[in-house]
Design a protein around this motif. Structure first.
Motif, PDB file in Angstrom:
ATOM      1  N   LYS A  36     -39.783  -4.670  36.046  1.00  0.00           N
ATOM      2  CA  LYS A  36     -39.796  -6.042  35.536  1.00  0.00           C
ATOM      3  C   LYS A  36     -38.395  -6.663  35.572  1.00  0.00           C
ATOM      4  CE  LYS A  36     -43.718  -5.258  32.435  1.00  0.00           C
ATOM      5  NZ  LYS A  36     -44.182  -5.249  31.020  1.00  0.00           N
ATOM      6  N   LEU A  37     -37.380  -5.815  35.480  1.00  0.00           N
ATOM      7  CA  LEU A  37     -36.013  -6.314  35.488  1.00  0.00           C
ATOM      8  C   LEU A  37     -35.441  -6.404  36.895  1.00  0.00           C
ATOM      9  CD1 LEU A  37     -34.538  -4.306  32.467  1.00  0.00           C
ATOM     10  CD2 LEU A  37     -35.358  -6.657  32.484  1.00  0.00           C
ATOM     11  N   MET A  88     -27.410  -2.124  37.724  1.00  0.00           N
ATOM     12  CA  MET A  88     -26.534  -2.321  36.568  1.00  0.00           C
ATOM     13  C   MET A  88     -27.297  -3.061  35.480  1.00  0.00           C
ATOM     14  SD  MET A  88     -23.234  -3.705  38.676  1.00  0.00           S
ATOM     15  CE  MET A  88     -22.997  -3.171  40.384  1.00  0.00           C
ATOM     16  N   LEU A  89     -26.994  -2.707  34.240  1.00  0.00           N
ATOM     17  CA  LEU A  89     -27.689  -3.308  33.105  1.00  0.00           C
ATOM     18  C   LEU A  89     -26.689  -3.750  32.048  1.00  0.00           C
ATOM     19  CD1 LEU A  89     -30.548  -3.846  31.778  1.00  0.00           C
ATOM     20  CD2 LEU A  89     -30.167  -1.701  30.560  1.00  0.00           C
ATOM     21  N   GLY A  90     -26.912  -4.939  31.521  1.00  0.00           N
ATOM     22  CA  GLY A  90     -26.127  -5.405  30.388  1.00  0.00           C
ATOM     23  C   GLY A  90     -26.935  -5.261  29.112  1.00  0.00           C
ATOM     24  N   VAL A 101     -27.726 -14.888  29.802  1.00  0.00           N
ATOM     25  CA  VAL A 101     -27.483 -13.959  30.911  1.00  0.00           C
ATOM     26  C   VAL A 101     -28.733 -13.810  31.770  1.00  0.00           C
ATOM     27  CG1 VAL A 101     -26.785 -11.631  31.554  1.00  0.00           C
ATOM     28  CG2 VAL A 101     -25.769 -12.723  29.551  1.00  0.00           C
ATOM     29  N   ARG A 102     -29.873 -13.685  31.112  1.00  0.00           N
ATOM     30  CA  ARG A 102     -31.119 -13.551  31.868  1.00  0.00           C
ATOM     31  C   ARG A 102     -31.371 -14.768  32.750  1.00  0.00           C
ATOM     32  NH1 ARG A 102     -33.937 -12.518  27.980  1.00  0.00           N
ATOM     33  NH2 ARG A 102     -34.793 -14.581  27.515  1.00  0.00           N
ATOM     34  N   ALA A 120     -29.293  -6.883  35.627  1.00  0.00           N
ATOM     35  CA  ALA A 120     -30.280  -7.358  34.661  1.00  0.00           C
ATOM     36  C   ALA A 120     -29.691  -7.221  33.262  1.00  0.00           C
ATOM     37  CB  ALA A 120     -31.584  -6.562  34.775  1.00  0.00           C
ATOM     38  N   VAL A 121     -30.389  -7.784  32.286  1.00  0.00           N
ATOM     39  CA  VAL A 121     -29.918  -7.719  30.902  1.00  0.00           C
ATOM     40  C   VAL A 121     -31.090  -7.429  29.978  1.00  0.00           C
ATOM     41  CG1 VAL A 121     -30.250 -10.194  30.473  1.00  0.00           C
ATOM     42  CG2 VAL A 121     -28.552  -8.919  29.122  1.00  0.00           C
TER      43      VAL A 121
END
Length: 253
Positions: A36-37, A88-90, A101-102, A120-121
């Motif tokens: 989903k991200l 990468m994830l925030g 951010v999204r 993604a976040v």
């Protein structure tokens, strides 16, 4: 789709990390639906023919970089092109900021087809739920940049670096994984360095080791806080640590 404007997503800088915020989070890492991200990354490949070995099925990609308290996502955007094949994830605890951010990432993906698909976040609390998202030795890089200083002594227990939390970070970081820290508050820098130096699973990286790291230069100006410190002509204190092998495991073997 135009980029969101920060003025509509401003939120107080401080959040209580030990308060009972409402979060959705997986019970364990293998229950997290990352597709989903990163929808483009997880597009279903064609199924192999019957004659093909099941061992040839590609392993699903996994998040390898995490920006803890990612703010407005500047570092994620900068690193996306530098490491185009790395997810990468925030992690951001503030509602409006994580929403920004999204929407920023969604807009960038539309404006630049094929790009920014690897970032993604999630709105979450890294101090509580890090092991719910990431498995043992999954991460290669972790960033803790300009964290809330929590100046008052009674609130220092809220700081994102502590002996207990470092053990959790060490759990999700792979050996030779890197933890980057930066702050404009000397007291907080000293606090983080002291706790990291005392932890058996982290070793401070030497200047020679950091010299060829392309990430280092991105840490100073990519974040909102970093740019603000520059405008105010403040100081920035950086410390980089390597996740080392568990000495107790080595003794047993």
């Amino acid at each position: 789709m135009s980029l969101p404007q920060k003025k509509y997503y401003r939120q107080r800088a401080h959040a209580n990390p030990i308060a009972d915020h409402l979060f959705d989070y997986p019970v364990r890492p293998d229950e997290m639906d990352w597709s989903k991200l990163y929808p483009s990354v997880f597009e279903s490949p064609s199924e192999p023919n019957d004659s093909e070995s099941t061992s040839k099925r590609s392993k699903p990609p996994s998040v390898e970089f995490v920006d803890v308290g990612c703010g407005y996502g500047g570092l994620l955007v900068e690193l996306s092109a530098l490491f185009p094949h790395t997810l990468m994830l925030g992690l951001e605890i503030r509602v409006k900021v994580s929403d920004y951010v999204r929407e920023r990432i969604e807009a960038l993906r539309l404006q630049h087809p094929g790009s920014y698909q690897n970032i993604a976040v999630i709105r979450s609390n890294a101090m509580k739920y890090m092991p719910n998202y990431f498995g043992k030795a999954q991460l290669k890089k972790m960033f803790i940049l300009f964290p809330d200083p929590h100046f008052k002594k009674k609130k220092q227990k809220w700081r994102i670096i502590s002996s207990t939390l470092l053990s959790e970070y060490a759990y999700v970081l792979a050996e030779e994984g890197i933890l980057y820290t930066m702050t404009d508050v000397k007291d907080v820098h000293d606090w983080m360095v002291c706790h990291l130096d005392d932890h058996p699973l982290f070793r401070r990286q030497t200047d020679a080791e950091s010299a060829n790291d392309p990430v280092i230069e991105k840490l100073y100006e990519s974040t909102e806080e970093g740019k603000k410190v520059t405008r105010n002509k403040g100081d920035k204190y950086m410390a980089v640590y390597v996740r080392v092998a568990d000495p107790y495991v080595l003794m047993e073997t």
